[in-house]
Scaffold this motif. Structure first.
Motif, short mmCIF file in Angstrom:
data_model
loop_
_atom_site.label_atom_id
_atom_site.label_comp_id
_atom_site.label_asym_id
_atom_site.label_seq_id
_atom_site.Cartn_x
_atom_site.Cartn_y
_atom_site.Cartn_z
N GLY A 52 -5.29 0.14 8.75
CA GLY A 52 -4.45 0.78 9.28
C GLY A 52 -2.97 0.77 8.05
O GLY A 52 -2.40 1.65 8.15
N ASP A 53 -2.44 0.07 7.38
CA ASP A 53 -1.65 -0.02 6.70
C ASP A 53 -2.38 0.39 5.22
O ASP A 53 -1.02 1.45 4.45
CB ASP A 53 -1.40 -1.47 6.18
CG ASP A 53 -0.81 -1.76 7.48
OD1 ASP A 53 0.12 -1.97 8.06
OD2 ASP A 53 -0.91 -3.60 7.11
N VAL A 54 -3.41 0.50 4.77
CA VAL A 54 -4.39 1.48 3.40
C VAL A 54 -3.87 2.99 3.80
O VAL A 54 -3.41 3.39 3.21
CB VAL A 54 -5.57 0.68 3.49
CG1 VAL A 54 -6.29 2.24 2.20
CG2 VAL A 54 -5.68 -0.19 2.92
N PHE A 111 0.68 -1.39 0.33
CA PHE A 111 -0.43 -0.24 0.00
C PHE A 111 0.93 1.33 0.26
O PHE A 111 0.29 2.40 0.16
CB PHE A 111 -0.76 -0.16 1.58
CG PHE A 111 -1.70 -1.08 1.40
CD1 PHE A 111 -3.16 -1.87 1.09
CD2 PHE A 111 -0.79 -2.38 2.91
CE1 PHE A 111 -3.50 -2.84 0.62
CE2 PHE A 111 -2.36 -3.41 2.61
CZ PHE A 111 -2.96 -3.70 1.44
N ALA A 112 1.97 1.41 -0.23
CA ALA A 112 2.75 1.98 0.45
C ALA A 112 2.93 3.71 -0.96
O ALA A 112 2.59 4.66 -1.03
CB ALA A 112 4.76 1.91 0.58
N LEU A 113 2.15 2.63 -2.28
CA LEU A 113 2.68 4.23 -3.16
C LEU A 113 0.79 4.26 -3.44
O LEU A 113 0.62 4.97 -5.02
CB LEU A 113 2.95 3.04 -4.29
CG LEU A 113 4.59 3.91 -4.13
CD1 LEU A 113 5.05 3.12 -5.70
CD2 LEU A 113 4.98 4.78 -4.84
N GLY A 170 -0.29 4.24 3.73
CA GLY A 170 0.29 3.82 2.56
C GLY A 170 -0.71 5.82 1.58
O GLY A 170 -0.07 6.18 0.69
N LEU A 171 -1.26 6.10 2.71
CA LEU A 171 -2.01 7.19 1.97
C LEU A 171 -1.08 8.88 2.08
O LEU A 171 -1.10 10.01 1.53
CB LEU A 171 -3.38 7.75 1.94
CG LEU A 171 -3.71 6.85 1.24
CD1 LEU A 171 -6.04 6.91 1.98
CD2 LEU A 171 -4.41 7.28 0.33
N VAL A 172 -0.31 8.48 2.88
CA VAL A 172 0.94 9.27 3.48
C VAL A 172 1.80 9.24 2.11
O VAL A 172 2.64 8.32 2.41
CB VAL A 172 1.46 9.38 5.11
CG1 VAL A 172 2.07 10.05 5.61
CG2 VAL A 172 0.07 9.03 5.99
N PRO A 173 2.33 10.39 1.55
CA PRO A 173 4.06 10.71 0.66
C PRO A 173 4.70 10.49 1.11
O PRO A 173 4.92 11.05 2.50
CB PRO A 173 2.95 12.20 0.33
CG PRO A 173 1.49 12.22 0.34
CD PRO A 173 1.60 12.16 1.29
N ALA A 174 5.36 9.74 1.12
CA ALA A 174 7.04 9.17 1.05
C ALA A 174 7.56 9.00 0.16
O ALA A 174 7.35 8.86 -1.14
CB ALA A 174 6.80 8.24 2.46
#
Length: 413
Positions: A179-181, A50-52, A184-188
């Protein structure tokens, strides 16, 4: 009988009204949701979980801003190509437009490669990707020349969207880590080559720059004089494609394992949930999505090349058709050559070609849109700040991802 006629007429009128109101959004959605989107989204979910996810809402905001600019040009009857040709000195404007039109064919190369591979998988006894590419591109040429393509694209888009929207139904039966989803919505951003390549590939396939050239040239065809009509149409199309994109990415993150994406990979979650027959449905949808996107994408070039050469063109006229057909033929030939002489597979093409467009042609288009809308429209300071932020995000993104994209491409070649 009279009541039946009335009911049929009423349905026909409703469908006609919907196509008039949202038909351009359907066209843009069909262009966006081609082979590149399907495989990039599935590959991203499988390899980065979900990272992107944060890239999708970013793409929505960018898309809305850019479509707003191209819609203003459409209302003003000022195609983006005309501005670029007039603004750049000498023949440089024409050369740039022709080069960008050729670059848009990269999408067609990958889409026809996927279409050929899907046909080879689906048709018993075919088992030849090159013949599949020839068949798919031949149908594209025939439909453009017969001028019936725009009549069936809505039906193709509806079928494709329906199949891939089924990923949303799969979410109901999956254990989704909320929680992981959310995380993943936080830009990094990281320095990982694959991660950065995935970022530019996602932007390249969802913020589809040929659509802005198409829309800025559609004023005489749509005959809309109110930019709000375009905004409503655009928002519906963009929201639909990115919502389905999120479904595909989340399902892939939960169900697929890390590794190289395969032709049938994105359809495996459907097959596991609905049976093996769903895999055939998926590949048929992927085939239609590839075909629709491959041909529809080149509609942008159908406007761009004649306009760059000083001709007024409308959708489907002789110059438009000649450009699109010529690029379909070149795309098929290029797909043949790449498959025979490089390490690129149809799936790899589907992932890398949008990334190249996102790296180069998308920032150029954004800068052109900002200049054009300021020349031909009344743009407020706040709007210009928002447009400048969009350009900055894309330019910085291109600078950060160029090396990783080049490394990935070199490894695949």
């Amino acid at each position: 009988m009279a009541s039946e006629t009335y009911e049929v007429g009423g349905v026909q009128a409703t469908v006609a009204d919907l196509l008039e109101t949202y038909g351009l959004g359907v066209l843009f959605a069909a262009n966006v949701f081609g082979a590149g989107s399907v495989y990039i989204l599935a590959d991203t979910g499988a390899n980065f979980a979900f990272a992107l996810l944060w890239v999708l809402p970013l793409a929505f905001l960018i898309d809305i801003a850019l479509h707003d600019m191209s819609a203003r040009l459409a209302v003003s009857r000022e195609p983006l190509t005309d501005y670029i040709v007039d603004y750049l000195p000498g023949v440089s404007g024409r050369a740039l437009i022709v080069a960008m039109a050729a670059m848009s064919a990269l999408w067609s190369i990958s889409n026809y490669a996927i279409a050929g591979a899907a046909l080879a998988w689906l048709v018993p006894g075919l088992d030849n990707v090159l013949i599949g590419i020839l068949l798919a591109s031949g149908v594209g040429v025939a439909l453009v020349q017969l001028r019936v393509y725009e009549r069936i694209e809505g039906a193709i888009a509806a079928m494709v969207i329906a199949v891939f929207a089924s990923y949303g139904l799969l979410l109901v039966g999956l254990d989704i880590p909320i929680g992981d989803v959310a995380a993943g919505l936080v830009p990094a951003l990281t320095s990982d080559i694959g991660y950065l390549t995935a970022v530019i590939a996602l932007l390249g396939t969802t913020v589809y720059w040929p659509n802005f050239f198409i829309q800025s040239s559609m004023g005489p065809t749509k005959e809309w004089t109110d930019v709000n009509s375009y905004r409503r149409d655009n928002a519906a199309g963009i929201m639909t494609t990115l919502t389905i994109g999120a479904f595909v990415m989340i399902v892939s993150a939960v169900t697929l394992t890390e590794g190289a994406m395969t032709l049938t990979g994105p359809g495996e979650p459907l097959a596991e949930s609905l049976g093996q027959g769903a895999l055939y449905v998926f590949l048929i949808a992927a085939l239609l999505a590839s075909f629709s996107s491959a041909t529809g994408t080149l509609f942008g070039a159908g406007y761009m090349v004649p306009q760059a050469l000083g001709h007024h063109t409308v959708f489907g006229d002789a110059r438009f058709r000649a450009t699109v057909v010529g690029l379909i033929v070149l795309s098929a030939l290029a797909a043949f050559w790449l498959l025979a002489n490089t390490g690129l597979t149809p799936v790899r093409m589907a992932i890398i070609m949008p990334a190249i467009n996102g790296l180069i042609a998308l920032p150029v288009t954004v800068l052109g849109l900002i200049g054009a809308v300021n020349r031909y429209g009344d743009v407020s300071r706040k709007e210009n700040v928002a447009f400048a932020l969009v350009a900055l995000v894309l330019l910085v993104g291109s600078a950060l991802t160029a090396e990783s994209l080049a490394t990935t491409l070199a490894g695949w070649l």
